[in-house]
Design an enzyme around this catalytic site. Structure first.
Site, PDB file in Angstrom:
ATOM      1  CB  CYS A  12      26.152 -17.990   0.602  1.00 61.29           C
ATOM      2  SG  CYS A  12      27.153 -18.163  -0.880  1.00 61.29           S
ATOM      3  CG  LEU A  13      21.100 -22.251  -2.060  1.00 57.58           C
ATOM      4  CD1 LEU A  13      22.086 -23.398  -1.945  1.00 57.58           C
ATOM      5  CD2 LEU A  13      19.785 -22.638  -1.408  1.00 57.58           C
TER       6      LEU A  13
END
Lengths: 201, 419
Positions: free
Chosen positions: A92-93
């Site tokens: 999750c970036l």
């Protein structure tokens, strides 16, 4: 694959190989196929983090529409981190999703991931269990993350971590899969009883 | 070239139109050349002269052998050395100039009176026909005036550095201009000299600017495809897309493609891919422009150019353009009247973007239904990009329909009310 994508990946590949970070063994990329659609990345665990000394492998898939869309990246090495799934390795970036910019490169992506390892964002988690532990019991999270790095990312082992090895080994001797045992223990604050219950259910 | 003077017309009327002779003159009665074959025998068939005419008796040209006093060369090439005095040829007399004095005439020209100014008026040479020299006389006065005028003109050959006639040339040979290196300064005309010098200096400045622009542009890489923009193929790709609010170089096609990407928020794609500074539009440019004065000028020129092109969405008042009077393109009615500029209405969409609402009358119903999800905002999200596509408007309608049919569940939207 579109011309522009291939041309750019070739260029970026050379950029990473020649980069300062590669010289210091912090980041690395290698080709998986000749079409430049799939690459293997590697980042070193940043110093002064539980990941220090570890080598984390990444699967990088280049979409047809690159660089107008971000590369698809996930961790192949199992890792205990609030923004990375401990099960699938999904990351999750923001820059790999809605905050991508066409001027970003393999090098900047790898460096961003390395930065993510040293600065987790527990409020925007990918793995809720890890994020909860990170916020509620930071010390235990650190020990768990270090243990995962030693188990999967070849981080150097030290004497004081023996406690966790013993617990995993005990469960493994009971016939449980070693990785499943480790996951259950990590998720249940290394409480043997609750981990066993979880594994049985 | 000015229109033919009556004098010029007079002589061309005496030359038989060669297209008419072949039956293909497209000017008909308005032809400058004569269409009157009555008093002129049809031209002799040159194939007949070579015994090669395939048409025989049906040939349109005369099948007669040359008369002794009008010898014809079987080939259509002109051979000056075989000239006969009966041919009434008035040559341009470059030959006589070559051999020395203007009074010296070649034997074939003994009965023609030479005039320096007339050679440009020489009759046309028609292959296969005897050369018809100019017929009729000219006013001696007029030719003298012409001669004087001619003498004042600068010799174009000398201007380029070599006139074969040297001092004997009837034109004036100019003085050397040290800036442009050609002999183009009129010796007796100071006004022309200073005008030329001014022109030369301004040309020189333009050249300098151009070479600076080239030096600045030639190695610039696009931040998206990472290629040197001037090395791209095809050459039509070698154009910069200049962002108004930052100085990061991209090629026009790459930056336009990025800005039209649908998978990201408007805020992301309207920002520079390098520095994330938002720019409202992209200006195409052949050269890389960084300096702010130059950039302002470029953008100004671009806007002026666009404002002359009719907007295809406005379509002379028949269509609707969401940008209204703020559109970069021309909004003019067929009578030339321009549309009054008025600010377009904007609403915040469910996705946090701001849409321009003006003229969407049909959608007022949907707007009312969904109005509680939306709020007016003063932020300017105007984009005048030339390649913008309105596919977005459809997305917007879809969103409204979705909320309408899903019973207007606003749980997903509530956080927009308090941010």
């Amino acid at each position: 694959m579109a011309n522009i994508a291939v041309a750019r990946i070739k260029r970026e590949f050379r950029e990473v190989v020649k980069s300062e970070e590669a010289a210091k063994c912090n980041i690395r990329v290698e080709l998986i196929d000749d079409n430049f659609t799939e690459l293997r990345g590697e980042i070193a665990g940043p110093p002064e983090t539980p990941y220090e000394g570890g080598k984390f492998l990444l699967e990088i898939k280049i979409p047809e529409t690159y660089p107008f869309n971000p590369p698809k990246v996930k961790f192949m090495t199992k890792i205990w981190h609030p923004n990375i799934s401990s099960v699938t390795g999904a990351i999750c970036l923001d820059i790999l999703k809605d905050q991508w910019a066409a001027a970003m490169t393999l090098r900047t992506v790898l460096l961003s991931l390395q930065a993510l390892l040293s600065a987790a964002e527990p409020d925007d988690p990918q793995d809720a269990v890890v994020a909860k532990q990170y916020k509620e019991n930071r010390h235990l999270w650190e020990k768990t993350a270090r243990h995962w790095a030693q188990e999967y990312a070849e981080a150097p082992k030290s004497k004081k971590d023996d406690e966790f090895y013993d617990k995993v080994s005990q469960l493994a001797e009971m016939g449980f899969d070693r990785h499943k045992a480790l996951t259950a223990l990590s998720a249940h604050e290394w409480n043997m009883e609750r981990a066993t219950q979880d594994l049985i259910s | 070239m000015a229109a033919a003077t009556p004098r010029e017309q007079a002589w061309t009327r005496q030359v038989l139109c060669r297209f008419f002779v072949s039956g293909v003159c497209r000017y008909g009665d308005t032809c400058r050349y004569s269409h009157d074959q009555a008093n002129k025998a049809p031209p002799v068939c040159r194939f007949f002269l070579k015994n090669q005419c395939a048409f025989g008796d049906k040939c349109r040209f005369a099948h007669v052998s040359s008369t002794p006093d009008e010898p014809r060369s079987p080939s259509p090439t002109f051979q000056p050395k075989e000239r006969k005095s009966s041919l009434k040829v008035k040559l341009t007399d470059l030959k006589s100039q070559e051999t020395g004095g203007r009074n010296e005439t070649s034997p074939g020209l003994s009965d023609t009176k030479f005039s320096w100014s007339k050679w440009t008026d020489a009759a046309e040479f028609v292959p296969g026909q005897p050369y018809r020299g100019k017929i009729g006389t000219e006013d001696e006065e007029a030719s003298k005036v012409d001669l004087e005028e001619t003498r004042k003109l600068l010799c174009p050959y000398a201007m380029m550095g070599s006139c074969r006639y040297g001092d004997r040339c009837i034109y004036t040979h100019g003085l050397l201009c040290e800036l442009c290196g050609s002999y183009c300064l009129h010796p007796n005309d100071p006004a022309q000299q200073s005008q030329h010098m001014e022109q030369c200096v301004s040309d020189h400045e333009k050249d300098m600017e151009h070479s600076f622009a080239v030096a600045r542009s030639k190695d610039i890489q696009c931040g998206i495809c990472m290629e040197v923009i001037w090395d791209k193929t095809p050459p039509s790709e070698r154009r910069f897309g200049i962002l108004s609010n930052c100085n990061h170089p991209f090629c026009l096609s790459c930056i336009r493609k990025w800005r039209s990407a649908r998978q990201f928020e408007k805020k992301i794609v309207r920002s520079c891919p390098e520095c994330r500074v938002k720019s409202d539009f992209v200006t195409p440019s052949q050269y890389w422009v960084v300096e702010s004065a130059e950039k302002t000028e470029l953008i100004g020129t671009y806007k002026v150019a666009l404002s002359k092109k009719p907007c295809k969405y406005f379509n002379q008042g028949k269509g609707t353009c969401p940008f209204g009077g703020n559109c970069f393109y021309l909004h003019a009615y067929p009578d030339g009247r321009k549309e009054e500029p008025k600010p377009p209405r904007k609403v915040g969409g469910s996705d946090g973007r701001f849409k321009i609402m003006q003229n969407y009358n049909l959608w007022d119903f949907f707007e009312q239904r969904s109005s509680r999800h939306m709020r007016l905002n003063d932020d300017d999200e105007l984009d005048g990009e030339s390649d913008i596509s309105w596919a977005d408007s459809d997305d917007w309608l879809d969103e409204l329909l979705f909320y309408y049919y899903s019973g207007g569940d606003d749980s997903e939207l509530s956080d927009f009310d308090d941010d």
